[in-house]
Enzyme design. Structure first.
Site, PDB file in Angstrom:
ATOM      1  N   LYS A 216      68.834  38.287  47.968  1.00  0.00           N
ATOM      2  CA  LYS A 216      69.130  38.093  49.470  1.00  0.00           C
ATOM      3  C   LYS A 216      68.591  36.849  49.631  1.00  0.00           C
ATOM      4  O   LYS A 216      67.487  36.338  49.155  1.00  0.00           O
ATOM      5  CB  LYS A 216      68.385  39.057  50.561  1.00  0.00           C
ATOM      6  CG  LYS A 216      68.780  38.985  51.772  1.00  0.00           C
ATOM      7  CD  LYS A 216      68.323  39.792  52.681  1.00  0.00           C
ATOM      8  CE  LYS A 216      66.877  39.785  52.900  1.00  0.00           C
ATOM      9  NZ  LYS A 216      66.448  38.769  53.576  1.00  0.00           N
TER      10      LYS A 216
ATOM     11  N   GLU B  68      70.246  40.068  61.731  1.00  0.00           N
ATOM     12  CA  GLU B  68      69.034  40.507  62.245  1.00  0.00           C
ATOM     13  C   GLU B  68      68.847  39.977  63.623  1.00  0.00           C
ATOM     14  O   GLU B  68      69.165  38.770  63.904  1.00  0.00           O
ATOM     15  CB  GLU B  68      67.781  39.848  61.245  1.00  0.00           C
ATOM     16  CG  GLU B  68      66.379  39.906  61.976  1.00  0.00           C
ATOM     17  CD  GLU B  68      65.225  39.843  60.956  1.00  0.00           C
ATOM     18  OE1 GLU B  68      65.641  39.481  59.859  1.00  0.00           O
ATOM     19  OE2 GLU B  68      64.216  39.856  61.588  1.00  0.00           O
TER      20      GLU B  68
END
Ligand code: KIV
Length: 286
Positions: A118, A187
């Protein structure tokens, strides 16, 4: 259950979106957390750079090194049999040049036992994502609040609240999809923006502080088990509260040792009285 469970692959993750089944993900940092989370049936486990703050005691995620991330990935891997394990690329491990980025991402796969990496960032990360995917390394994107560059974003704030910034996030999601990401972490973005991005992209969105409409959810494990004492973000639900529980256990142990209450017979080993006497006899004979 183990007999039926199969190792989770990237096509499995993509299929879950197509079939409208929620994707589950948590972070892990060591063998016990990896094993417990895997045995709970999670789809994906992230060795997050949140390791820096939750386990290594750094002030932010910025100082954690590649070597530290690999060390912990290896430990997690030893506990994971089924979940897709993802290594989180630390700050500056993918920002210097292509060669270094491929080498670092490759370490997560070869040494850390991960199936993917990631990395944080939007449109600006499309080219390096393409390069990694071309090199055979699957990439999970991460947009919205990106902790490694939080100061540039004005701190730990919800992102994409106005149309201009929301558009930037949607464009980033689509650019990362086009670049070959197999999914994107969203997020700290408003729930309806996350819904729009989820509807517009054909790859799964994994929300953290992004509301219920994402294709999946991730939390920092130490937040959701109450094993991080510095702060708890609004979006975290605590499924356990381990910090005070462990603190009480350690205090009680010290008190009991000091007070002669531990160990008792229950936690001691006994031996035959006759054998004991033999030793005493031998000593007297000397
Ligand atoms: O490092 C981490 O734990 C993360 C989560 C916020 C997804 O990136």
């Amino acid at each position: 259950m183990d007999m039926e469970r199969k190792k989770i692959t990237i096509p499995d993750i993509k299929r879950k979106k197509e079939e409208g089944r929620k994707i589950t993900m948590l972070t892990a940092y060591d063998y016990p957390s990896g094993r417990l989370i895997d045995e709970a049936g999670m789809d994906m486990i992230l060795v997050g750079d949140s390791l820096a703050m939750t386990v290594l005691g750094y002030e932010s995620t910025v100082p954690v090194t590649m070597d530290e991330m690999i060390h912990h990935s290896k430990a997690v891997k030893r506990g994971v049999r089924y979940a897709l394990l993802i290594g989180d690329m630390p700050f500056m491990s993918y920002n210097i040049n292509e060669k270094e980025t491929i080498r670092n991402a490759g370490r997560f796969i070869k040494e850390g036992g991960c199936g993917a990496v990631k990395l944080e960032g939007g449109v600006e990360m499309a080219d390096i994502t393409k390069t990694l995917v071309k090199a055979g390394i699957p990439v999970l994107g991460h947009i919205g609040l990106t902790p490694q560059t939080a100061t540039q974003l004005g701190g730990f704030k919800v992102q994409g609240k106005d149309a201009k910034n929301a558009q930037r996030l949607l464009d980033s999601a689509l650019a990362l999809e086009k670049a070959g990401c197999f999914g994107i972490v969203l997020e700290c973005v408003p729930d309806r923006l996350a819904k729009l991005i989820t509807e517009k992209s054909s790859i799964p969105t994994i929300g953290i502080g992004a509301g219920p409409y994402c294709d999946g959810q991730v939390l920092v494990t130490n937040d959701m088990i109450g094993l991080f004492d510095r702060f708890t973000p609004k979006f975290v639900k605590k499924y356990a509260d381990l910090w005070p529980e462990l603190s009480e256990a350690f205090r009680k142990y010290r008190e009991e040792v000091e007070g002669g209450k531990f160990p008792t017979e229950e936690h001691s080993f006994t031996m035959d009285e006759a054998e004991l006497k033999k030793i005493k006899t031998k000593r007297k004979a000397k």
